[in-house]
Motif scaffolding. Structure first.
Motif, mmCIF file in Angstrom:
data_model
loop_
_atom_site.group_PDB
_atom_site.id
_atom_site.type_symbol
_atom_site.label_atom_id
_atom_site.label_comp_id
_atom_site.label_asym_id
_atom_site.label_seq_id
_atom_site.Cartn_x
_atom_site.Cartn_y
_atom_site.Cartn_z
ATOM 1 N N CYS A 157 -2.011 3.060 10.268
ATOM 2 C CA CYS A 157 -1.884 1.712 9.701
ATOM 3 C C CYS A 157 -0.423 1.308 9.474
ATOM 4 O O CYS A 157 0.388 2.100 9.003
ATOM 5 N N HIS A 179 -10.062 0.921 -1.582
ATOM 6 C CA HIS A 179 -9.956 2.273 -1.033
ATOM 7 C C HIS A 179 -10.862 3.191 -1.859
ATOM 8 O O HIS A 179 -10.864 3.097 -3.089
ATOM 9 N N LYS A 190 -0.699 4.277 0.500
ATOM 10 C CA LYS A 190 -1.598 5.321 0.987
ATOM 11 C C LYS A 190 -1.136 5.951 2.302
ATOM 12 O O LYS A 190 -1.453 7.089 2.586
ATOM 13 N N CYS A 192 0.837 -1.199 0.000
ATOM 14 C CA CYS A 192 0.000 0.000 0.000
ATOM 15 C C CYS A 192 0.876 1.255 0.000
ATOM 16 O O CYS A 192 1.872 1.309 0.705
ATOM 17 N N CYS A 200 -2.135 5.709 5.523
ATOM 18 C CA CYS A 200 -3.084 6.190 6.531
ATOM 19 C C CYS A 200 -2.304 6.257 7.853
ATOM 20 O O CYS A 200 -1.487 5.370 8.133
HETATM 21 S S1 SF4 Z 1 -5.732 1.405 5.970
HETATM 22 FE FE1 SF4 Z 1 -4.712 2.922 4.614
HETATM 23 S S2 SF4 Z 1 -2.501 2.496 4.779
HETATM 24 FE FE2 SF4 Z 1 -3.582 0.713 5.627
HETATM 25 S S3 SF4 Z 1 -3.750 -0.717 3.885
HETATM 26 FE FE3 SF4 Z 1 -5.650 0.490 3.914
HETATM 27 S S4 SF4 Z 1 -5.271 2.227 2.546
HETATM 28 FE FE4 SF4 Z 1 -3.242 1.296 3.051
#
Ligand code: SF4
Length: 480
Positions: A191, A267, A186, A184, A188
């Motif tokens: 996470c 997502h 992203k 990932c 967050c």
């Molecule tokens: S919660 Fe956010 S960082 Fe964790 S896997 Fe999902 S999109 Fe990726």
């Protein structure tokens, strides 16, 4: 990769291995479907290389804990399991055996060499990107080394893993997960996945199609494509160009014998128009989507680095429902994120009411070491989180019960999967992923039958079978 001791040559180890009879392998899997998939791949690889699977850890010559880092106190739970395994290994040694103990998965990736330091019973620590190296690493262990392999190589590990045998596929049932994407980008703020699974990597279309064809030949009828961020899929297509998840779904819908397709986890930012259109155009793409929103408060969405607003999420839901009006939506929620106010929390309750989720997973926020939110000083008191979680779960349950009750009297197609709780009963899944119990002969396992829904239990629907719809083997996947 680092080796804690230098072993003898691999060749020598192979000779030693081959001189032994089949040994027993026990894999204990924690967490998400991706871990279950990885555990299956490890079993498939090792059962071709001198092991047989056992469900009894006491009998095993190799124990693998495939760990998950998502849940609270995940690391401590692994160490306490290792304490139990240490006793088990001690008993085995008294009986003249010396089982190998390996820790795999996200805790392995996050903790690395620390695991071997804290739990000397562990012989091998292996990260989720490195399973294809298991036979070679086991050879190192057998020669006396402690092995820690937690690199995140960009190479496609899937190309090096063995396909499942027909026997293994049949033992796992008529539905299967297929990992198409890992990692990932992203980040967050709550996470650990970007740190434990690395950057987003997608498998090429051709290898996924080959895996699905192999599964279908052995009797699998429903395929769920999985990835930490599955709708960020960008794999190589037939002409070498990168293609998205909608392209992959359209391609898989043409594989003869596939009755149903699903994908998870998505997502909101990666739900593009083509993917929404796939829900309209592909009859075998089930009308069910897990689309985590985490919070209904814009302030919290910014703090979580989700990079979408509440309004954008609701707009996306509206477009999905325009494409597929009966879409069942589910989500994940975190309550008590740092600095969450009562007003922020009420925004979360409101979004549950507005969307009318068919179900959701909800958790109290708990800090994950190494993530930005873990260092914040404005953490919420645990009793506040507990109280909010109870209110949220009441709200979610209310909507879930309403969604299920609305199915009473409807005729739903059910993919019959396995024997149910009572004699003569089979359990299957509705298009919306609800378990459905029906009276039916076991010869119907693997078939889609139409059931009239008569009642709703706490976790299942109950139905009466009233017709069978035989599926043509070819072009079953193309929708209207
Ligand atoms: S919660 Fe956010 S960082 Fe964790 S896997 Fe999902 S999109 Fe990726």
């Amino acid at each position: 990769m680092s080796y804690w001791a230098t072993g003898r040559s691999r060749r020598l180890c192979k000779i030693i291995r081959n001189s032994k009879s089949l040994r027993k392998l026990h894999v204990k899997s924690y967490g998400c479907q991706m871990n279950i998939y990885d555990s299956h791949r490890m079993v498939d690889l090792l059962t071709r290389d001198s092991y047989v699977e056992t469900t009894v850890p006491e009998d095993a010559d190799l124990i693998i804990l495939n760990t998950c880092h998502i849940r609270e106190k995940a690391v401590e739970k692994v160490y306490s399991e290792l304490g139990r395994i240490s006793k088990l290994k001690h008993e085995a040694k008294r009986a003249g055996r010396n089982p190998i103990v390996a820790v795999a998965g996200c805790v392995a990736q996050a903790e690395g060499e620390e695991i071997v330091r804290r739990a000397p019973v562990v012989d091998m620590v292996i990260g989720p990107q490195n399973y294809h190296r298991l036979p070679a690493l086991l050879a190192q262990v057998e020669s006396g080394a402690k092995v820690v392999d937690t690199e995140l190589p960009l190479l496609d590990k899937f190309a090096h893993l063995a396909p499942a045998t027909v026997t293994a596929i049949r033992a796992r049932g008529v539905t299967a997960f297929v990992t198409v994407q890992e990692g990932c980008d992203k980040f967050c703020t709550f996470c650990v996945v970007p740190y434990t699974r690395g950057a987003e990597v997608s498998r090429p279309v051709a290898t996924i199609v080959a895996e699905v064809e192999n599964l279908v030949r052995a009797g699998v009828r429903e395929i769920t494509l999985i990835g930490q961020n599955v709708n960020a899929y960008h794999g190589k297509g037939a002409n070498g160009r990168l293609v998205t998840l909608s392209h992959l779904l359209n391609r898989l819908a043409k594989v003869p014998g596939v009755f149903r397709l699903r994908y998870t986890t998505s997502h909101p930012r990666d739900m593009d128009e083509n993917l929404i259109a796939a829900h309209r155009d592909l009859a075998i793409l089930m009308p069910q989507l897990h689309l985590p929103v985490q919070s209904g408060s814009d302030r919290m969405l910014v703090a979580m680095n989700r990079r979408h607003t509440r309004a954008e999420y609701l707009n996306l839901i509206a477009r999905l429902r325009a494409a597929r009006p009966d879409m069942a939506l589910t989500s994940d929620f975190i309550v008590g994120f740092p600095d969450e106010t009562e007003e922020d929390f009420r925004d979360t309750l409101h979004i549950v009411d507005e969307v009318g989720f068919a179900g959701a997973f909800s958790f109290k926020y708990s800090p994950r070491p190494g993530t930005p939110a873990a260092d914040r000083r404005d953490q919420i008191a645990d009793e506040v989180k507990t109280e909010r979680l109870a209110r949220l779960q009441d709200c979610i349950d209310r909507h879930q019960r309403a969604f299920n009750r609305n199915c009473i009297g409807r005729s739903l197609e059910v993919l019959l999967e396995k024997p149910g709780r009572n004699p003569g009963q089979l359990v299957g899944r509705s298009p919306y992923l609800q378990p459905v119990q029906v009276m039916a002969p076991s010869s119907l396992i693997g078939e889609i039958a139409t059931a009239q829904i008569t009642d709703v239990g706490s976790n299942s629907l109950f139905g009466a079978l009233h017709s069978m719809e035989p599926r043509a083997p070819a072009l079953a996947g193309t929708g209207g």
